[in-house]
Design an enzyme around this catalytic site. Sequence first.
Site, PDB file in Angstrom:
ATOM      1  N   ASP A 558       0.705  -1.394  -0.042  1.00 46.50           N
ATOM      2  CA  ASP A 558      -0.017   0.148  -0.192  1.00 46.50           C
ATOM      3  C   ASP A 558       0.732   1.264   0.098  1.00 46.50           C
ATOM      4  O   ASP A 558       0.655   2.017  -0.912  1.00 46.50           O
ATOM      5  CB  ASP A 558      -0.999  -0.048   1.332  1.00 46.50           C
ATOM      6  CG  ASP A 558      -1.699   1.241   1.370  1.00 46.50           C
ATOM      7  OD1 ASP A 558      -1.338   2.464   1.234  1.00 46.50           O
ATOM      8  OD2 ASP A 558      -2.882   1.035   1.775  1.00 46.50           O
ATOM      9  N   ILE A 587      -5.143   2.252   0.434  1.00 42.58           N
ATOM     10  CA  ILE A 587      -5.041   1.817  -0.825  1.00 42.58           C
ATOM     11  C   ILE A 587      -5.495   0.479  -0.712  1.00 42.58           C
ATOM     12  O   ILE A 587      -6.071  -0.352  -1.676  1.00 42.58           O
ATOM     13  CB  ILE A 587      -3.900   2.091  -1.477  1.00 42.58           C
ATOM     14  CG1 ILE A 587      -3.608   3.738  -1.789  1.00 42.58           C
ATOM     15  CG2 ILE A 587      -3.742   1.214  -2.893  1.00 42.58           C
ATOM     16  CD1 ILE A 587      -2.495   4.114  -2.397  1.00 42.58           C
ATOM     17  N   ASP A 588      -4.807  -0.308   0.116  1.00 38.07           N
ATOM     18  CA  ASP A 588      -5.075  -1.926   0.333  1.00 38.07           C
ATOM     19  C   ASP A 588      -6.597  -2.064   0.322  1.00 38.07           C
ATOM     20  O   ASP A 588      -6.897  -3.059  -0.770  1.00 38.07           O
ATOM     21  CB  ASP A 588      -4.461  -2.318   1.566  1.00 38.07           C
ATOM     22  CG  ASP A 588      -3.189  -2.666   1.585  1.00 38.07           C
ATOM     23  OD1 ASP A 588      -2.531  -3.104   0.401  1.00 38.07           O
ATOM     24  OD2 ASP A 588      -2.541  -2.714   2.782  1.00 38.07           O
ATOM     25  N   ALA A 589      -7.331  -1.717   1.154  1.00 39.18           N
ATOM     26  CA  ALA A 589      -8.570  -2.138   1.293  1.00 39.18           C
ATOM     27  C   ALA A 589      -9.398  -1.623  -0.101  1.00 39.18           C
ATOM     28  O   ALA A 589     -10.391  -2.406  -0.793  1.00 39.18           O
ATOM     29  CB  ALA A 589      -9.357  -1.346   2.300  1.00 39.18           C
TER      30      ALA A 589
END
Length: 825
Positions: A558, A587-589
Amino acid sequence: MQNRPLSHVRVLDFGHYLAGPLAGMMLADLGAEVIRIDPPGGPRWKDPAFDMLSRGKRALTLDLKSAAGRDTALDLVRRADVVIENFRPGVMERLGLGPEALRQANADIISLSLPGFASTDPEFAGLAAWEAVIAARTGQFTDMGLNRRLMGINPSFTPLGLASAYGAAFGAMSVLFALAARDRTGGDHIEVPLASALLEGLVYNCEQVEDYPDRYKSPRELELERRAREGLPNDLSFAELSEFLDPFYRTYTCADGRGFYIVSCSIVNHPQRVLQVLGLGDLLKELPDFDVYVDKADWPADWALRSYPVGARDRQRLSEAMKAAFLTRPSHEWEALFGAAKAPATAQRSTAEWLADPHALASGLVVELDDPRHGRIRQMGNVAWLADDPGTMIKIAGPKPDDVRGDLSCILEEPPRTSSGGQGKGGWLDGLKVLDLTNVIAGPTIGSTLARFGAQVTLVQPVRPSVDPWNAVVFGLHAQRGKESILLDLHSGAGQEALWRMVAEADVITMNGTDQQRASLGLTESRLNEINPRLILVQLDAWGGPRRGPKSDHLGYDDLAQAATGVMTRFGGGPETPEEHAHFGTIDALTGYCACVALGAALERLRVTGKGGIARASLAAAGEMIQAQFMYDFEGRPAFDEPSGRAARGWGPFYRCYTAADGWMFVAAPTERETALARVPELSDLVGCEADLEAELCNRFAKRPVAHWTHAFAGSSTGITPLGSLHGTRNAGLQLESEGTIDICKATFRAVRHDRHPMGRWVDLVAPNAVRPGKAGITIPGPAPKYGQDTRKILARLGYNDTDIQGMIDAGATAESWSEKYLPE
């Protein structure tokens, strides 16, 4: 172009500003026919970013306040599949286009509403929900990460449209899942409140664990606790703060002066790779490395290479050695060396630099097209795509300035859509079998999201963990909810055999990894097609795009996508002071949600054609999506001058954080501006003020409490809200799991205290309530399993008997646990 995943789908896009048009763009980028409905006078938001969001769409001007305009809209609804709108609650009903009217016109229509707050929320439904108002009330601007807290900076404004990005992804995903299930369930109305989506997207910042062990706290967290305990102020400078950062999780300066960011902690072998690339391999002989899935009281040293963070004894000497090494080469050389060595890192870039980056352009993460307004323009590419879709790279500009606004008489001559007759209940994904091969956050988010819609998710992890408990267990408390878990050694023959038995039974496989990593697992497109031509593989990685680029097989996380695409330099205020954008999983989610959008398109194509394939998303693409307002460049473009840095409070006097008499609030009057001031007696004399209006408003607002100003501006399009905090928002909406049914349908914000959690501690997590269908069911997933707890059950289901299973365990091909405790202490 025909034969694209959604070329048979017609969408009516009533969206304005960011969230609705962004959801429409995602569907258009996957081949849907999207018709943008404009009011007389054209779109409300006249900006190059809106032109980008309109790519691939047709446009029609309708006066929805007139009978003729409403009737034309309903005629289009009869011939459409999807309607998207993001008006304030009640607007579509007043226009005669509410969910019931749409359903009477077309029983199979899938309608998506993207309000700022839940339409059923008695407290927030009427609030003028500008992007920053949503962010402020939810808590996005408050306590923006450990850095800002240690520097004593609160609030921290950011111009990123996180709520709209998360909401658009949830919206596009749910529309596609509903379409794929329409033969069974019929049409549906879906509401995705942007504030609910925002809280879910920031779930890892809302997570709270009872008696959280110190071993998982970073040096920054421990320093915050020390200062609070000793009554010391949080007043660190940026330079002082840097020394509290982990050596394997920070920015270094290279010979060319550019910052170089590494995120290479917590994963077995990543710190070793970093030191080898830097020529510091001799240090490895002096650094501890051992199994960290035991209690810290049993450790032979105070830290291990495979676990975050580096211990106090070695932190400074490692940082100093690494600082010196980075100064020996320019950043582009280090980027190539780190990429080849599979050590996750990247050079820091601005958004403008990313838009011209050779990899971004080669891979299709950034595309170029000829725009009738702006000429040759570079802009963000797809955020979700199918690997074999021939039209992914082909981008068509939005309607021309002199367009007749879409003569759609040919559409109105079509017969209305034929009803599917579907009236079933249940979740959109009931019966879907998902094999989850992912780890950390982004990849596991896919499976946990699918589980809420009814999918059966089986998580496969290695016998010997490759990720430390912080990433695997602490983050997994949310990301692994609703799954069953098996441990397999995929390097063994027996482990491989078990894997392929599961593949043969699966409908969907999810993995996070590069093409090289996918090939090493044998998950090639040809082999999957041989096993089951209907099988869908969902793959996400760091730098992947629709095409191959020079960095496609580089590893990343991320924060690295933040660094490469310009998020960190903007948030920090420039290349000299880049900062992570505050929140874990920013950003990951979102990448996990975008992967679900790609899967939704694949499921819809599968329904129509019987063909499976590979659905894709990447961290870099999601990094562009959260910057959609700025993610374009062309000759003559206005400067990238959006608010940035630690002193940012907003976009100017009419869109800004202010201090009221009783605390911080956000004031949003971007369209009314001075007209809003004219209606308030205490402020009307400031209309036409030639002095510093921002300073004057600061003085005036500070004299009265937030409630006074909220009442003073009530009934208008000006939005005012006190600044909330993520933890405060979570706590206000908290319900106990032990009390039974969790209400996720009425309030905007809802969280669950899992007070009977198998780890023996309660844990607070955001409830899965961003997607609210009118008919389809939503499942609140149960607690994340202890890794390996379902190994025997799953192997038995695959046809292994007790003797076979015990033999596999004895041989190390499978296992039932990584640790004695759910969460090692």
